[in-house]
Design a protein around this motif. Structure first.
Motif, PDB file in Angstrom:
ATOM      1  N   ARG A 208      37.177  56.741  39.666  1.00 37.25           N
ATOM      2  CA  ARG A 208      36.533  55.603  39.551  1.00 37.25           C
ATOM      3  C   ARG A 208      37.748  54.457  40.101  1.00 37.25           C
ATOM      4  O   ARG A 208      38.646  54.402  39.269  1.00 37.25           O
ATOM      5  N   PRO A 209      37.475  53.523  40.800  1.00 39.74           N
ATOM      6  CA  PRO A 209      38.112  52.499  41.051  1.00 39.74           C
ATOM      7  C   PRO A 209      38.117  51.408  39.759  1.00 39.74           C
ATOM      8  O   PRO A 209      37.589  51.569  38.827  1.00 39.74           O
ATOM      9  N   ARG A 210      39.024  50.419  39.897  1.00 42.43           N
ATOM     10  CA  ARG A 210      39.467  49.515  39.019  1.00 42.43           C
ATOM     11  C   ARG A 210      38.122  48.805  38.400  1.00 42.43           C
ATOM     12  O   ARG A 210      37.931  48.431  37.310  1.00 42.43           O
ATOM     13  N   SER A 211      37.308  48.581  39.343  1.00 40.55           N
ATOM     14  CA  SER A 211      35.944  47.696  39.092  1.00 40.55           C
ATOM     15  C   SER A 211      34.943  48.531  38.235  1.00 40.55           C
ATOM     16  O   SER A 211      34.053  47.904  37.593  1.00 40.55           O
ATOM     17  N   ASN A 212      35.221  49.803  37.875  1.00 35.43           N
ATOM     18  CA  ASN A 212      34.393  50.511  36.925  1.00 35.43           C
ATOM     19  C   ASN A 212      35.147  51.177  35.970  1.00 35.43           C
ATOM     20  O   ASN A 212      34.663  52.305  35.368  1.00 35.43           O
ATOM     21  N   ARG A 213      36.539  50.472  35.711  1.00 33.99           N
ATOM     22  CA  ARG A 213      37.012  50.909  34.549  1.00 33.99           C
ATOM     23  C   ARG A 213      37.064  49.884  33.408  1.00 33.99           C
ATOM     24  O   ARG A 213      36.688  49.022  33.686  1.00 33.99           O
ATOM     25  N   VAL A 214      37.622  50.460  32.364  1.00 28.40           N
ATOM     26  CA  VAL A 214      37.710  49.324  30.994  1.00 28.40           C
ATOM     27  C   VAL A 214      39.127  49.204  30.610  1.00 28.40           C
ATOM     28  O   VAL A 214      39.888  50.143  30.620  1.00 28.40           O
TER      29      VAL A 214
END
Length: 624
Positions: free
Chosen positions: A475-481
């Motif tokens: 998962r790329p940074r755009s879908n991490r928390v």
């Protein structure tokens, strides 16, 4: 004890426990940080600093020095098969955290030697071929060599199981055994089972085979469950929501935790669900349970939370990502009956739903009932898993007042998902950021023990870093928390799913005294090291339920593991491994290469291709 000038004083409201000199992340936006807290009657009474807790220290107060370590609210796994896992824990050889298949097979060989006749060696979940240096499963031949006479069953995710020759015989599989529906018994040219079982796509063939193995006596099931809860406490877990599951019958398989709760011997708070076990009689089972109990019956330690994770078997979309998405038949009519029955009687529910195609069909039923004013009728409901849920479906979930519980199943199945659906779909599986942006309550869990490991820090690492257990970024940074959001998903959000957000998941006065003092600071350790965090001191309801390191001996004593030949008695549970330097890794790799070379030489000797002595080169090209 007096610590740093905190001298016991005569007081009418003395605390039973005080922890001071800690870096406390409270989870409370009104006071996010503190250094000390006090506990009385299982509830936090004071959060602040030494000056705040000093008046509450009496002669009998247990004062513990946090030694400057990070303290957090106790973790809450929002999807854990804790009841089923506890009944079997001491029977299972855990490969959770094992870095090489070579080590796993050595453990298996060792365990087979001590396992008595009639018992099985079972490796059941918590690992994946993706975590091994060899990047593969064990072969049937390797299991036969490790355990010629003892049945061995090795479960790999929802995908497959490998059995040795003795286990095939013990399970009663032969040339004439038919393939079960949705599963496959792999056969050789002679038609005999080879020892491989495949979920195609249903995992029932795997679980029904495992169910043929011996079970523990009632007394040992209690001991097994207590040791499993202590193992969960080891990682800072103080609560879990049991998602029920196949082969977990109510009330029979719930009797152990009920008896432990009655005796005050639970060290983990459990909110449980009820799952109809028999296809065709789901509505009758739900109606019978509605007459027996209501959600939130119980107490702070053990309580009913609703139905699920299946309501009817026909709606189950099995998630073997090595197989195509299952095509479900018409199930809406029976599904609607189940939902109507639950809504009319004040029962919430959770639903196993991997694929958006299933979620859309379920939502259509909910929207039909909502149009009649019958849904959600004030009841809590949620989807579990939701790896391929679409933005449109998330909008519909939000409109209907639903929530979501996500698990790190792709920590273990990520490469299979990637091969089937491609990097674009894998990047959004599941779309966590999209869920949060819609204001949905998103809780996190593990789905342990038969797929993912029960170690919540592996899941937190996946939430923050987007990596699988083999280190592959999915998962790329755009879908991490960020770390704080991930921690909230494992604390306060889980409490919201059980209606306990006012008393659980936050460290503030009036809340349960559920907390963990960590081995490493979750907020500052390098991202790869998140997965290696453990708790050194876990407190549930003001009781010290786990203690290690400087705090060893402060926790409650447990009876010894029984039976004595248990894999847990010898190996323990999760196999902790700290990250090493590049030099150490290189040295270990060289050592493994030397061992592999010696195995190759022995193989050549057995076939007459090399002399018995190891002093001469096995390849004549290098002979002088």
């Amino acid at each position: 004890m007096p610590v740093g000038g905190l001298v016991p004083q005569a007081t009418d409201d003395a605390a039973e426990l005080v922890i001071r000199n800690a870096r406390i992340h409270t989870g409370d936006p009104n006071r996010p940080r503190a250094e000390a807290l006090a506990v009385k009657d299982g509830v936090i009474t004071v959060v602040g600093d030494d000056q705040d807790v000093a008046p509450h220290i009496g002669a009998a107060t247990n004062v513990v020095d946090g030694l400057g370590r990070r303290m957090i609210p106790g973790l809450n796994d929002a999807h854990l098969h804790v009841i089923r896992g506890g009944l079997n824990y001491v029977l299972e050889l855990r490969w959770d955290g094992v870095p090489t298949l070579r080590q796993g097979l050595a453990m298996l060989r060792d365990q087979a030697a001590r396992t008595p006749k009639g018992q099985w060696v079972r490796v059941v979940g918590g690992w994946s071929a993706e975590q091994f240096a060899e990047r593969r499963l064990p072969t049937v031949a390797e299991l036969n060599a490790a355990a010629p006479d003892t049945p061995v069953f090795v479960l790999h995710l929802y995908q497959s199981a490998v059995l040795n020759r003795a286990a095939v015989k013990a399970a009663g599989y032969g040339k004439d055994t038919p393939d079960p529906r949705g599963g496959q018994i792999v056969r050789g040219r002679d038609g005999e089972p080879t020892g491989m079982l495949l979920a195609a796509p249903s995992a029932l063939v795997l679980y029904s085979t495992l169910a043929k193995a011996p079970v523990l006596a009632d007394a040992d099931q209690k001991i097994s469950t207590r040791h499993f809860l202590r193992e969960l406490n080891r990682f800072g877990l103080t609560s879990a929501i049991d998602a029920a599951g196949g082969f977990q019958n109510f009330p029979d398989n719930y009797s152990t935790v009920i008896e432990l709760a009655r005796a005050g011997q639970l060290s983990l708070r459990i909110a449980y669900h009820l799952f109809p076990q028999t296809a065709g009689q789901e509505i009758a089972d739900l109606a019978r349970w509605i007459e027996m109990a209501r959600p939130e019956d119980g107490d702070a330690w053990l309580r009913l939370n609703g139905a699920g994770e299946n309501l009817i078997w026909a709606a189950a979309d099995f998630e073997n990502f090595n197989q195509p998405r299952p095509e479900l038949g018409d199930y809406e009519a029976e599904f609607e009956k189940a939902v109507r029955l639950l809504m009319a009687n004040g029962w919430g529910f959770r639903l196993h739903a991997t694929y958006d195609e299933t979620i859309r069909r379920d939502l259509a039923v909910f929207e039909k009932l909502a149009a009649e004013g019958l849904f959600p009728a004030g009841n809590r409901w949620l989807f579990d898993h939701a790896e391929t849920v679409s933005p449109q479906s998330l909008d519909r979930v939000a409109a209907l007042g639903g929530t979501v519980s996500v698990q790190n199943r792709l920590s273990f199945q990520g490469e299979a998902f990637l091969r089937r659906y491609g990097p674009g779909r894998a990047a959004d599986a599941p779309p966590i950021r999209a869920m949060l942006e819609r204001g949905l309550a998103v809780a996190a869990g593990t789905d342990a023990t038969r797929v993912s490991t029960y170690n919540p820090w592996v899941a937190l690492h996946w939430l923050v870093g987007g990596r699988n257990v083999g280190g592959l970024v999915l998962r790329p940074r755009s879908n991490r928390v960020d770390r704080q959001t991930a921690l909230r998903m494992f604390t306060r959000a889980g409490a919201e799913l059980t209606g306990e957000a006012e008393v659980k998941g936050v460290l503030r006065p009036g809340c349960y005294a559920d907390l963990a003092v960590l081995s490493d600071d979750y907020f500052t350790v390098p991202e790869p090291e998140i997965a290696h965090i453990e708790s050194l001191l876990t407190v549930t309801g003001g009781r010290i339920v786990y203690a290690a390191g400087e705090y060893e001996g402060l926790d409650e004593e447990l009876p010894p593991v029984s039976p004595g030949w248990s894999p847990v008695a010898h190996f323990g549970g999760y196999q902790a491994s700290r990250p090493y330097s590049a030099g150490v890794r290189q040295a270990e790799s060289l050592g493994e290469a030397v061992a592999e070379s010696e195995q190759h030489r022995a193989w050549r000797v057995r076939r007459g291709l090399s002399p018995e002595s190891g002093d001469t080169p096995f390849d004549p090209c290098f002979a002088l």
